[in-house]
Design a protein around this motif. Structure first.
Motif, PDB file in Angstrom:
ATOM      1  N   SER A  13      11.425  -6.841   0.891  1.00  0.00           N
ATOM      2  CA  SER A  13      11.390  -5.612   0.089  1.00  0.00           C
ATOM      3  C   SER A  13      12.191  -5.780  -1.201  1.00  0.00           C
ATOM      4  N   ILE A  14      13.379  -6.366  -1.105  1.00  0.00           N
ATOM      5  CA  ILE A  14      14.224  -6.532  -2.294  1.00  0.00           C
ATOM      6  C   ILE A  14      13.628  -7.555  -3.248  1.00  0.00           C
ATOM      7  N   ASN A  15      12.974  -8.591  -2.704  1.00  0.00           N
ATOM      8  CA  ASN A  15      12.281  -9.553  -3.572  1.00  0.00           C
ATOM      9  C   ASN A  15      11.207  -8.865  -4.405  1.00  0.00           C
ATOM     10  N   SER A  16      10.447  -7.991  -3.769  1.00  0.00           N
ATOM     11  CA  SER A  16       9.402  -7.240  -4.485  1.00  0.00           C
ATOM     12  C   SER A  16      10.005  -6.348  -5.556  1.00  0.00           C
ATOM     13  N   THR A  17      11.099  -5.661  -5.207  1.00  0.00           N
ATOM     14  CA  THR A  17      11.772  -4.784  -6.170  1.00  0.00           C
ATOM     15  C   THR A  17      12.307  -5.588  -7.353  1.00  0.00           C
TER      16      THR A  17
END
Length: 293
Positions: A13-17
């Motif tokens: 999720s944080i990679n996508s953000t």
């Protein structure tokens, strides 16, 4: 401790953000270059126009008789608040709204209590903020940034000018973010109407001009043009400030995401190592149990 599945999901999720914040930073940087060029080119013109008006109208009867210079008791005030249409730009919008609220508390508290303070919102975020607070909000020009041009802003300036000339408003102020650089925006409050005489610096003697056409025609044309340019400059300043603030905010968000990813990967590796160690201990314990049986 979180399970491996939960940590993997957070990392994904944080990679996508982080990819989104990187892209937004690049888009804001590209828009900032164009917006910075626009305000840099307009500033000398706006300053010279204002200086010329101050010099020419210093002792002119036509200027004194202008409806835009008439000072009267403040019964109803119009505050033009310039914000952005979108968020994710740090404290950019909040600072402008706070400055406008401080202005109302300090100068127009009595008018606000009687409902005689009107907000002209240029930018959706400002309109939403003041509607939530119960102010009368003029949203005729809230979408000015959708097709930003002098003609778009001129319509807002003309509405404010006609309202002042007709007596609907007794004072018009502008609140906006002045662009300094990508990391710095300064909230400014300027009085648009009535026109405040600005002293001409560096001149001790009166300057004699030859007017063509007449002095009255020049001043009659110059005053409205200066007022429209003043508002247009404030909008361009705010536009450049918005992109600078968003670029800075997205850069910081990207860095924060990177730091969080480091922590989560460390947690993931520790959790995985602990799971492997537990499995090895279980296997060794089982083998010992079989051997002693």
């Amino acid at each position: 401790m979180a399970s491996l599945k939960e940590v993997r999901a957070r990392i994904s999720s944080i990679n996508s953000t982080q990819q989104i914040t990187k892209a937004m930073k690049m888009v804001a940087a590209a828009k900032l270059r164009r917006a910075q060029d626009n305000i840099t080119q307009l500033r000398p013109y706006a300053q010279k126009l204002s200086q010329m008006l101050g010099t020419v109208s210093a002792g002119a009867e036509t200027a004194a008789e202008s409806p835009y210079k008439q000072t009267r008791a403040v019964g109803r005030a119009l505050i033009i608040v310039i914000t952005s249409d979108r968020g994710l730009c740090g404290a950019f919008n909040t600072n402008a709204v706070k400055a406008a609220l401080v202005l109302i508390d300090e100068k127009y508290a009595a008018q606000a209590r009687s409902g005689n303070v009107e907000i002209m919102a240029i930018g959706k975020k400002g309109a939403e903020a003041f509607m939530r607070r119960g102010f009368t909000v003029n949203t005729n020009h809230v979408d000015a940034f959708g097709s930003l041009s002098f003609n778009t802003v001129k319509a807002a300036a003309e509405e404010a000018m006609s309202g002042f000339a007709s007596g609907r408003y007794d004072v018009v102020d502008i609140v906006y973010n002045e662009f300094k650089n990508a990391a710095m925006q300064i909230v400014r409050t300027e009085q648009m109407l009535p026109i405040v005489a600005t002293p001409v610096v560096g001149t001790t003697a009166a300057i004699n001009y030859s007017f063509e056409p007449t002095e009255a025609e020049i001043i009659t044309e110059l005053i409205p043009k200066t007022l429209k340019t003043q508002l247009y400059k404030a909008v361009l300043d705010s536009n450049a400030s918005e992109h600078g603030a968003r670029m800075t905010a997205m850069d910081k968000a990207t860095d924060n995401a990177g730091e969080l990813l480091k922590e989560l990967r460390l947690i993931y590796n520790r959790t995985r190592q602990a799971a492997i160690t537990t499995e090895i201990l279980e296997i060794v314990g089982g083998a010992e149990a079989l051997a002693s049986a």
